[in-house]
Design a protein around this motif. Structure first.
Motif, PDB file in Angstrom:
ATOM      1  N   ALA A 191      37.154 -20.474 -58.498  1.00  0.00           N
ATOM      2  CA  ALA A 191      38.553 -20.212 -58.201  1.00  0.00           C
ATOM      3  C   ALA A 191      39.362 -21.492 -58.102  1.00  0.00           C
ATOM      4  N   SER A 192      38.784 -22.568 -57.594  1.00  0.00           N
ATOM      5  CA  SER A 192      39.498 -23.838 -57.450  1.00  0.00           C
ATOM      6  C   SER A 192      39.245 -24.714 -58.671  1.00  0.00           C
ATOM      7  N   PRO A 193      40.266 -25.433 -59.148  1.00  0.00           N
ATOM      8  CA  PRO A 193      40.093 -26.296 -60.315  1.00  0.00           C
ATOM      9  C   PRO A 193      39.234 -27.519 -60.001  1.00  0.00           C
ATOM     10  N   LEU A 194      38.651 -28.075 -61.052  1.00  0.00           N
ATOM     11  CA  LEU A 194      37.826 -29.269 -60.907  1.00  0.00           C
ATOM     12  C   LEU A 194      38.698 -30.507 -60.775  1.00  0.00           C
ATOM     13  N   VAL A 195      38.196 -31.501 -60.053  1.00  0.00           N
ATOM     14  CA  VAL A 195      38.867 -32.785 -59.902  1.00  0.00           C
ATOM     15  C   VAL A 195      37.885 -33.876 -60.322  1.00  0.00           C
ATOM     16  N   LEU A 196      38.152 -34.485 -61.475  1.00  0.00           N
ATOM     17  CA  LEU A 196      37.299 -35.574 -61.966  1.00  0.00           C
ATOM     18  C   LEU A 196      37.825 -36.883 -61.397  1.00  0.00           C
ATOM     19  N   ARG A 197      37.065 -37.480 -60.483  1.00  0.00           N
ATOM     20  CA  ARG A 197      37.544 -38.645 -59.749  1.00  0.00           C
ATOM     21  C   ARG A 197      37.161 -39.962 -60.410  1.00  0.00           C
ATOM     22  N   LYS A 198      36.370 -39.938 -61.464  1.00  0.00           N
ATOM     23  CA  LYS A 198      35.954 -41.150 -62.165  1.00  0.00           C
ATOM     24  C   LYS A 198      36.574 -41.182 -63.559  1.00  0.00           C
ATOM     25  N   LYS A 199      36.958 -42.368 -63.966  1.00  0.00           N
ATOM     26  CA  LYS A 199      37.568 -42.525 -65.280  1.00  0.00           C
ATOM     27  C   LYS A 199      36.601 -42.120 -66.383  1.00  0.00           C
ATOM     28  N   ARG A 200      35.330 -42.493 -66.260  1.00  0.00           N
ATOM     29  CA  ARG A 200      34.368 -42.189 -67.317  1.00  0.00           C
ATOM     30  C   ARG A 200      34.150 -40.677 -67.440  1.00  0.00           C
ATOM     31  N   ALA A 201      34.124 -39.969 -66.310  1.00  0.00           N
ATOM     32  CA  ALA A 201      33.949 -38.517 -66.357  1.00  0.00           C
ATOM     33  C   ALA A 201      35.140 -37.858 -67.051  1.00  0.00           C
ATOM     34  N   LEU A 202      36.346 -38.353 -66.787  1.00  0.00           N
ATOM     35  CA  LEU A 202      37.528 -37.796 -67.439  1.00  0.00           C
ATOM     36  C   LEU A 202      37.526 -38.117 -68.927  1.00  0.00           C
ATOM     37  N   GLN A 203      37.092 -39.309 -69.292  1.00  0.00           N
ATOM     38  CA  GLN A 203      36.990 -39.655 -70.712  1.00  0.00           C
ATOM     39  C   GLN A 203      36.023 -38.719 -71.432  1.00  0.00           C
ATOM     40  N   ASP A 204      34.850 -38.497 -70.860  1.00  0.00           N
ATOM     41  CA  ASP A 204      33.870 -37.614 -71.491  1.00  0.00           C
ATOM     42  C   ASP A 204      34.407 -36.199 -71.633  1.00  0.00           C
ATOM     43  N   ALA A 205      35.120 -35.716 -70.616  1.00  0.00           N
ATOM     44  CA  ALA A 205      35.679 -34.365 -70.692  1.00  0.00           C
ATOM     45  C   ALA A 205      36.745 -34.272 -71.786  1.00  0.00           C
ATOM     46  N   LEU A 206      37.545 -35.315 -71.950  1.00  0.00           N
ATOM     47  CA  LEU A 206      38.571 -35.305 -72.981  1.00  0.00           C
ATOM     48  C   LEU A 206      37.972 -35.401 -74.378  1.00  0.00           C
ATOM     49  N   VAL A 207      36.843 -36.094 -74.513  1.00  0.00           N
ATOM     50  CA  VAL A 207      36.158 -36.164 -75.811  1.00  0.00           C
ATOM     51  C   VAL A 207      35.702 -34.775 -76.238  1.00  0.00           C
ATOM     52  N   VAL A 208      35.080 -34.050 -75.331  1.00  0.00           N
ATOM     53  CA  VAL A 208      34.621 -32.696 -75.636  1.00  0.00           C
ATOM     54  C   VAL A 208      35.800 -31.778 -75.934  1.00  0.00           C
ATOM     55  N   HIS A 209      36.870 -31.927 -75.154  1.00  0.00           N
ATOM     56  CA  HIS A 209      38.043 -31.071 -75.357  1.00  0.00           C
ATOM     57  C   HIS A 209      38.643 -31.288 -76.739  1.00  0.00           C
ATOM     58  N   LEU A 210      38.828 -32.548 -77.153  1.00  0.00           N
ATOM     59  CA  LEU A 210      39.454 -32.825 -78.440  1.00  0.00           C
ATOM     60  C   LEU A 210      38.630 -32.254 -79.587  1.00  0.00           C
TER      61      LEU A 210
END
Length: 514
Positions: free
Chosen positions: A462-481
């Motif tokens: 129910a609650s959204p995820l919060v990626l607190r590390k730059k590398r984790a956000l980069q990896d998530a954006l790679v998969v998304h693109l």
């Protein structure tokens, strides 16, 4: 005998004391003379730098010579602005602008802002009591405002503008630095150059980046340099950075439409971008507010499901450290693979801030000149005024497509299928499965077209995820693109574009070929 010796000693002491006092007095007098001379010299130099009346001569009793000695009263000093071509243009446009389209084009080309923006600025300034004209003032506010805009647009010296506007260079200089620049900063900067303050404004900015494959992105940030020669001689090393000459550097954050949202204070040209960011109010304060921290967006995961995330970010180059809010390309992305493709795509999308610098400096050529003001704050305010005018131009003259390109694309497909109707219902999804074959439109062969499931909008709880590390956000954006490109091809028939306008133009051309 004893008394005689005592008197001799007393006389010697008195001589020594008198000699010391005389020496002290002479030294004090000499010091006083030197200090007075230094103060007078400094006062004269400062007066020349500030452009005060003593700039016309440092000798006491200096008197200016009238330009027209044969005329009477104030006329001996005036240059006759009524005879200038600028006064003729302003007068005609004020009387009837619609009847002079060619003058409107010339005015916009020479001042950059266009007649409507000029009129609005003139109206706002005329309402200000500090700028309101007195009956005995002979030079209209419209002429001085026009000269200030012309100075920003071309970088011409006030001496050269004196002949064009037929107004004293001293009057133009004082109005520009003492009235125009401070008034624009005090009355327009916080209103025009600002970050989103409401959810709808932030959603609009994020939506532009989301279409390019970066959901949750709230801006692009980079630094730009402005040449400056007014620094102290001992500060040359601090002012000279990668440009090779003394500059001031500003950290600038823009949205995907080239609108400037925030500008840092001026820093010495040798300052690193990471250090500039430490005093960036937008990234250090605004992005940590509840509006930005709690903003939600969705990313595709490895199973092509939408996962909710929270907390916006900005995209930048590799010089801004490892902060989670500043996402850059991978430093070691390899020679092939999704990380390399994503890193290259980051470089393409974040070029909006580089393009903004190019547009800003081409529009206001004074930013190309080596400004000689002694105070860095003056250069900073001038740069911010250019940003104000840049945003006003974007808001006033933004060009929107006359019709939706995707709608034209779908209409062309429907017309083509109607001509070769095989009896299938166009409202059924199966009817659109073979549109590329029926319409002879090239799509990426072999590409998968996953269909998004609206029921998966709350994947991850129910609650959204919060990626607190730059590398984790980069990896998530790679998969998304990687998955977003497949969905985009399935929906539009073309790959992802950096700008939605480019996609609309491509779809419009495809529709015209049908």
């Amino acid at each position: 005998m004893v008394a005689h010796v005592r008197d001799e000693r007393t006389r010697r002491k008195q001589k020594v004391i008198i000699g010391a006092l005389v020496t002290l007095i002479l030294a004090s007098a000499a010091t006083y003379v030197v200090l007075v001379m230094e103060m007078e010299d400094r006062r004269a130099r400062v007066a020349r730098l500030r452009g005060r009346p003593s700039a016309y001569g440092s000798t006491e009793g200096f008197k200016r010579t009238p330009r027209w000695p044969d005329k009477e009263r104030n006329n001996k000093w005036l240059l006759g602005y009524e005879e200038s071509s600028w006064w003729q243009i302003i007068s005609r446009l004020t009387a009837s602008a619609d009847e002079h389209p060619q003058l409107l084009k010339q005015f916009k080309a020479k001042t950059r802002v266009g007649w409507p923006i000029f009129q609005q600025l003139l109206l706002d300034m005329s309402r200000d009591t500090t700028l309101r004209e007195r009956p005995d003032v002979s030079i209209p506010l419209s002429m001085k405002l026009c000269a200030s805009l012309r100075h920003l647009a071309t970088g011409s010296s006030f001496d050269s503008m004196e002949d064009a506007f037929r107004i004293s260079a001293q009057v133009l200089r004082r109005f520009f630095w003492d009235k125009f620049i401070p008034w624009m900063i005090a009355n327009k900067y916080s209103e025009v150059v600002r970050a989103p303050r409401t959810f709808d404004e932030l959603a609009h900015v994020v939506g532009e980046f989301e279409a390019a494959g970066f959901p949750g992105c709230a801006g692009s940030v980079d630094g730009t340099h402005v040449a400056w020669v007014g620094f102290r001689a001992g500060d040359r090393a601090d002012m000279t950075g990668k440009e090779g000459y003394p500059t001031l550097v500003f950290g600038v954050t823009v949205d995907h439409s080239y609108r400037i949202m925030h500008i840092t204070r001026a820093h010495p040209g040798a300052t690193n971008d990471n250090v500039v960011m430490l005093e960036d109010e937008f990234h250090q304060t605004t992005m940590h507010s509840d509006l930005y921290k709690n903003f939600e967006f969705t990313l595709y995961d490895e199973d092509s499901r939408k996962v909710r995330h929270r907390g916006v970010y900005s995209i930048c180059d590799g010089g801004y450290g490892d902060s989670r809010n500043l996402v850059s390309a991978f430093r070691n992305a390899g020679v092939v693979g999704p990380k390399l493709d994503w890193s290259r795509w980051v470089g393409s999308v974040r070029k909006d801030v580089e393009c903004t610098f190019g547009v800003l400096k081409q529009r206001f050529r004074i930013l190309y000149t080596r400004i000689a003001r002694r105070k860095a704050n003056d250069v900073e305010n001038m740069f911010k005024v250019c940003a104000i005018l840049h945003n006003l131009i974007l808001e006033r003259e933004r060009v929107q497509p006359s019709a939706d390109g995707y709608a034209q694309y779908v209409n062309a497909l429907q017309r083509d299928i109607a001509e070769n109707d095989d009896g299938a219902d166009l409202h059924e999804p199966a009817a659109y499965a073979n549109l590329s074959a029926a319409g002879d439109i090239a799509r990426c062969e072999g590409a998968e077209h996953p269909q998004p499931d609206p029921a998966l909008d709350c994947v991850g709880g129910a609650s959204p995820l919060v990626l607190r590390k730059k590398r984790a956000l980069q990896d998530a954006l790679v998969v998304h693109l990687e998955h977003y490109r497949k969905v985009h091809r399935a929906e539009y028939g073309v790959d992802v574009f950096v700008y939605t306008s480019s996609r609309e133009n491509a779809l419009r051309r495809m529709a015209d070929r049908m």
